[in-house]
Structures are given as structure tokens and as C-alpha cells.
Design an enzyme around this catalytic site. Sequence first.
Site, mmCIF file in Angstrom:
data_model
loop_
_atom_site.group_PDB
_atom_site.id
_atom_site.type_symbol
_atom_site.label_atom_id
_atom_site.label_comp_id
_atom_site.label_asym_id
_atom_site.label_seq_id
_atom_site.Cartn_x
_atom_site.Cartn_y
_atom_site.Cartn_z
ATOM 1 N N GLU A 70 -9.573 -12.074 -4.778
ATOM 2 C CA GLU A 70 -9.993 -10.674 -4.915
ATOM 3 C C GLU A 70 -11.463 -10.507 -4.545
ATOM 4 O OE1 GLU A 70 -8.176 -12.335 -7.093
ATOM 5 O OE2 GLU A 70 -6.800 -11.049 -8.200
ATOM 6 N N LYS A 108 -17.694 -17.809 -10.069
ATOM 7 C CA LYS A 108 -18.001 -19.181 -10.492
ATOM 8 C C LYS A 108 -17.421 -20.169 -9.484
ATOM 9 C CE LYS A 108 -16.902 -22.437 -14.141
ATOM 10 N NZ LYS A 108 -16.293 -22.669 -15.445
ATOM 11 N N GLY A 141 -15.685 -18.877 -17.523
ATOM 12 C CA GLY A 141 -15.833 -17.544 -16.938
ATOM 13 C C GLY A 141 -16.012 -16.447 -17.982
ATOM 14 N N ARG A 142 -15.100 -16.383 -18.956
ATOM 15 C CA ARG A 142 -15.169 -15.293 -19.949
ATOM 16 C C ARG A 142 -16.297 -15.488 -20.949
ATOM 17 N NH1 ARG A 142 -10.941 -18.397 -20.001
ATOM 18 N NH2 ARG A 142 -10.332 -19.680 -21.777
ATOM 19 N N GLU A 196 -7.332 -14.600 -23.489
ATOM 20 C CA GLU A 196 -7.287 -15.675 -22.493
ATOM 21 C C GLU A 196 -7.651 -17.006 -23.155
ATOM 22 O OE1 GLU A 196 -7.903 -15.688 -17.820
ATOM 23 O OE2 GLU A 196 -9.805 -15.532 -18.863
ATOM 24 N N HIS A 209 -8.194 10.549 -32.575
ATOM 25 C CA HIS A 209 -7.429 11.693 -32.068
ATOM 26 C C HIS A 209 -6.340 11.251 -31.108
ATOM 27 C CE1 HIS A 209 -10.117 14.803 -33.768
ATOM 28 N NE2 HIS A 209 -10.955 13.770 -33.765
ATOM 29 N N LYS A 265 -1.046 -16.543 -9.391
ATOM 30 C CA LYS A 265 -1.903 -16.711 -8.202
ATOM 31 C C LYS A 265 -1.142 -17.449 -7.106
ATOM 32 C CE LYS A 265 -6.359 -17.164 -10.543
ATOM 33 N NZ LYS A 265 -7.476 -18.059 -10.781
HETATM 34 C C1 G6Q Z 1 -12.291 -16.533 -17.269
HETATM 35 C C2 G6Q Z 1 -11.293 -16.789 -16.262
HETATM 36 C C3 G6Q Z 1 -11.194 -15.766 -15.169
HETATM 37 C C4 G6Q Z 1 -12.296 -15.878 -14.121
HETATM 38 C C5 G6Q Z 1 -11.908 -15.033 -12.912
HETATM 39 C C6 G6Q Z 1 -12.973 -15.042 -11.841
HETATM 40 O O1 G6Q Z 1 -12.548 -17.282 -18.175
HETATM 41 O O2 G6Q Z 1 -11.441 -18.060 -15.777
HETATM 42 O O3 G6Q Z 1 -11.153 -14.450 -15.651
HETATM 43 O O4 G6Q Z 1 -13.523 -15.483 -14.645
HETATM 44 O O5 G6Q Z 1 -10.700 -15.493 -12.386
HETATM 45 O O6 G6Q Z 1 -13.222 -16.339 -11.438
HETATM 46 P P1 G6Q Z 1 -14.433 -16.678 -10.517
HETATM 47 O O7 G6Q Z 1 -15.677 -16.374 -11.270
HETATM 48 O O8 G6Q Z 1 -14.287 -18.123 -10.193
HETATM 49 O O9 G6Q Z 1 -14.322 -15.803 -9.305
#
Ligand code: G6Q
Length: 528
Positions: A210, A204, A261-262, A348, A379, A494
Site C-alpha cells: 500500500e 518500517k 510497528g504499532r 493486533e 447520542h 497479504k
Molecule cells: C504493526 C503492524 C502493521 C505495520 C504495517 C505497516 O505492528 O506490523 O500494522 O505497521 O503493516 O508496516 P510497515 O511500516 O513495514 O510499512
Amino acid sequence: MTPTFSQYASTKKLETLAKNVIDISQSGVISPERINTFCAESAGFKLLFGTEKVTDEILNALGELAKESDAIGKMRKMQEGAVVNQIHGYPSESRPALHTATRDFFDHPQFSKEASEAAVLAKNEVENLRIFMEEIDKGGKFNELIMIGIGGSDLGPRAHYYALEHLLKTGRRVHFISNVDPDDSAQILNRADLSHSLVVVVSKSGSTLETAVNEKFARSYFEKAGLDPKEHFISVTIPGSLMDTHKNYLKVFHLWEWVGGRFSTTSMVGGVVLSFAFGFSVYWEFLKGAHAMDQEALNPVLNKNIPLLSALLSIWNHNFLGYSTQALIPYSQPLFRYPAHIQQVEMESNGKRVDCYGRPIKFQTAPIIWGEAGTNAQHSFFQLFHQGTSKVPLLIIAFKESVYGEDLEYNGTSSQEKLLANLWAQALALAVGQKDDNPNKVFPGNRPSSILLGRQLTPYSLGSLLSFFENKVAFEGFIWNINSFDQEGVQLGKVLSTQILNHWKERKEGKPGNYPLADAFTKKLDQV
Ligand code: G6Q
């Protein structure tokens, strides 16, 4: 300023009721009638809650809590595009959380200006995806997809991909890279047929470390194989980000700031992988199912609004009965990654310590969510559920029918029936328990669970399931009066990791650096 959760009259009433709560292990409490009556339904899912520690009086008080906190009103505002992601009086993201607009293309759409404009943008992007997928199908060049992304740009798409893997188009393969651990990239990139691979980089922000590193890693593999990455890489990002450029990508798809994002699985974040793997029509059905449950989340009748009812039951267990974790157990193998996704959606979103006005909170917010597919989990850790000193409420997901429809009758019952019998058995054993003269064989019982029951896991029902959880979590946040849509708690790590990496780089260049705490850890590398 609106009152806090702890000030509501219904909260006080629920506190009183919790002091003398029903014991569901008592003889006759769990009855066929109770199981039949304590059942709610929305968008094809039934929520069976006869094995929760509730009575009509408690349910009425929970209904009062929903009213007092204006849970439905806040949900309506969220779906209409009001600014719900904010902390009043402090700098914050200050924007809508309009993920519902990414599937608001069907019956009874939202009419507010914000929501309908957002839905138009989202639907255009869905149409662009449909056209792109037609070209991919016609072109015949790509039969593998490598998705690179992390957090919200990985967990939802991955869990939903596995949930529908039985529908994988013939000849297609899908891989995911998320971790900056080089072994994650190397394993996938050595396994994939790069010349036939489309790589979708999902970020996003377009700037997640990463993902940027994994993208470079992947590009180097393509270059080594004599392939032009530009002919293979596409991106999903917000307009104007570093990844919003046709210089580096064959195609760019958008999402917007107002999709968290989530909460982004129904946007292009999940759309690309789901359409590539299963065909566009599957993604479309998935969106339809999600929209249907979004609509139900606006229903003021509690037993027709299962996201709200389930949120209230979670709050009852967590805030009033004091259970600090909640297990999510899908009795559906395709949902084996679901607990990981819902962990993020819940923890989150609602793992917060101040309310929407920045005031410190004196009550519990999100429980710890964890889980694993049943019956495998039985189990493993179910021993603790039945006889451990920690008590864990369960949310069980189950379906009447399997997805492959292949089964074996053995000893008079099918495997699907054995699966379902196991989960009924667990809910009953947890609630009712067992007396025995041998203390080691005593099951105390009186341990709560709910069962979310659907007919079959289909693209449509999976969409509804996703929306059930997204809306459940949003309701919990509305009732607690917290901001469920930001994630400041991930920032500090971060910042520190960037400082440590800069320090490490300086040390490698022979400079002294000035981060003794980082050095203390780093020196340990020489000793292993
Ligand atoms: C979700 C968070 C987080 C995010 C990641 C990836 O709600 O904000 O998990 O989705 O850090 O972020 P980008 O999509 O910006 O790479």
C-alpha cells in the site's frame, strides 16, 4: 515450561469469586467513600475504578495474578531489551520489543547493555530530527507535510497529531495518506500545495504494498507538477531496507527491528510529523511523558501502577465476568482517533490463539476494542450500554481542563463542566441503574466502567497516555503468557491478495491464469 494462565492458583480463586460477584447496582454499594478509595495514580493520571465490579478481595486476587504471572518481572525484561517477541521452539521474530528505548533519555534510564545501546541509537536519531527541523524552519520552503504509511506507520502518528492539533504551528498543514484506495491519495494530492510540501514516507519494512503504491502515486503528482520528488520526499525505515537510500530521498530517518510497528509512535515514525506540525520541543515533551509512565509500569505497588491495574481490571471483566468487548470512550474531542489506534495496539498485539510455547489457548485473549468520543457516543450507541442484552465495560478518558481554554458559561455551568458531568452521569447510570414500573424504562445497572482522569491534554500527558495503553496491553500479554509483539494473523491476506493481483495481471495480458476463486469474484465486477 511456565504454567499457563488457566493453571494459576489466583486464576482458580478469581473463577470462584466471579461466581458470586458484587452487584454494584445494589443500594449503597456505589458510595462517595468507594469512589474516593478505589482510585490509583501514575504519572499525573488517576484511574477511578469505584464503578468496576470489584471488592478488596477481588483486587487482592488480581494482585496475586500479577505476581504469579510475574507481570512486573516480564515488564522489566521487556524494558531491558530481553527477547520477548518469540514463540519458544518455533521459528518466530525472536527479538526484543524495545519501543520504551525510543524515549529512555530522561530520569532513571535502563542500564542493561541492550536497552542503553538502543536508547543511544534512538536519541541520535532524535537529535538528527531536531537538526533537520531547524533547517526546515530556517529554509521556509515547506509549510505542508504529507505523511504516507499504513497500520502502525499511520494510526499512532495520526491519532497523536489530531490530539495535539490545537498546537499546530502557524501556517503549517498536515495530511495523511494510508489506504491503497486511490481516492485517499487523490483527495490529498489534489488538495495539497505540492511545491511547499514535504512528503514523509513511513514504512518500517520499506516494502509494504500500500505504501509503495501510494508513494509512486504521490511521486507522479510531483512530476506532473514539474517538481523533483527527490527534493521533497524523505523516508522513515529500518537500516538496509529498500527505502534506506539517499538516491530517492532528501533525508532518511531510522527505526529498528526491535520497535514494533504499532508501538512505534514515539520513534521517528511519529517524531517527524509531530515535530513538523508542532515544533521539536512538543515532541520532546511527548517523549518525556511516555518515559514517565514507562517508569510507573515498573512499580510493584498496584495502585501506583495504573497500566498494570487497568490490565488486571480488563482481564477480570473479560476472562472472569465474560464481557467480550471493551469500549474506549474519550471525553476529549482531540482524542477522537484514539480508539482506532488503541484498537490496533490491543487487538493486533493480543488477538492470539497460542501461547508463547505455541500451545493452543483455552481461554479468551484480547477483547474487541471499539469506541468513539463522548458525548457524541452517548447520542449513538450508549442505548445498548444501558439497556441492551450485550454488556460492555467502558474505559473512559477525561481531562479536567480543555485544551483551548475557551468556554462558555451557560445555565450556570461551562461546556467543560457539562462534558464532565455527562461522563460521571454515564458511569453512575451504568453502575446503579434505575427501577421503574414501566419495563421499557428500567435500567438494570450493574455494568462496569473505569475513568482515566488527567488534568489537561498536553504533549507530556499525551505521551503518558500512550505509554499507559502500550504497557497495559503488554501486561495483558504477559499475564496470558502470549506473544504480544508479532502479527502472523495479517500475513495470509497479504499472500492471497498478491496471488490475486498476479492472476489479474495475467488475465489482462490475455493469459488463462489459474485461480477460479479469484475469477468468481472478479466476474461480479462485470455485473455491477
Ligand atoms: C504493526 C503492524 C502493521 C505495520 C504495517 C505497516 O505492528 O506490523 O500494522 O505497521 O503493516 O508496516 P510497515 O511500516 O513495514 O510499512
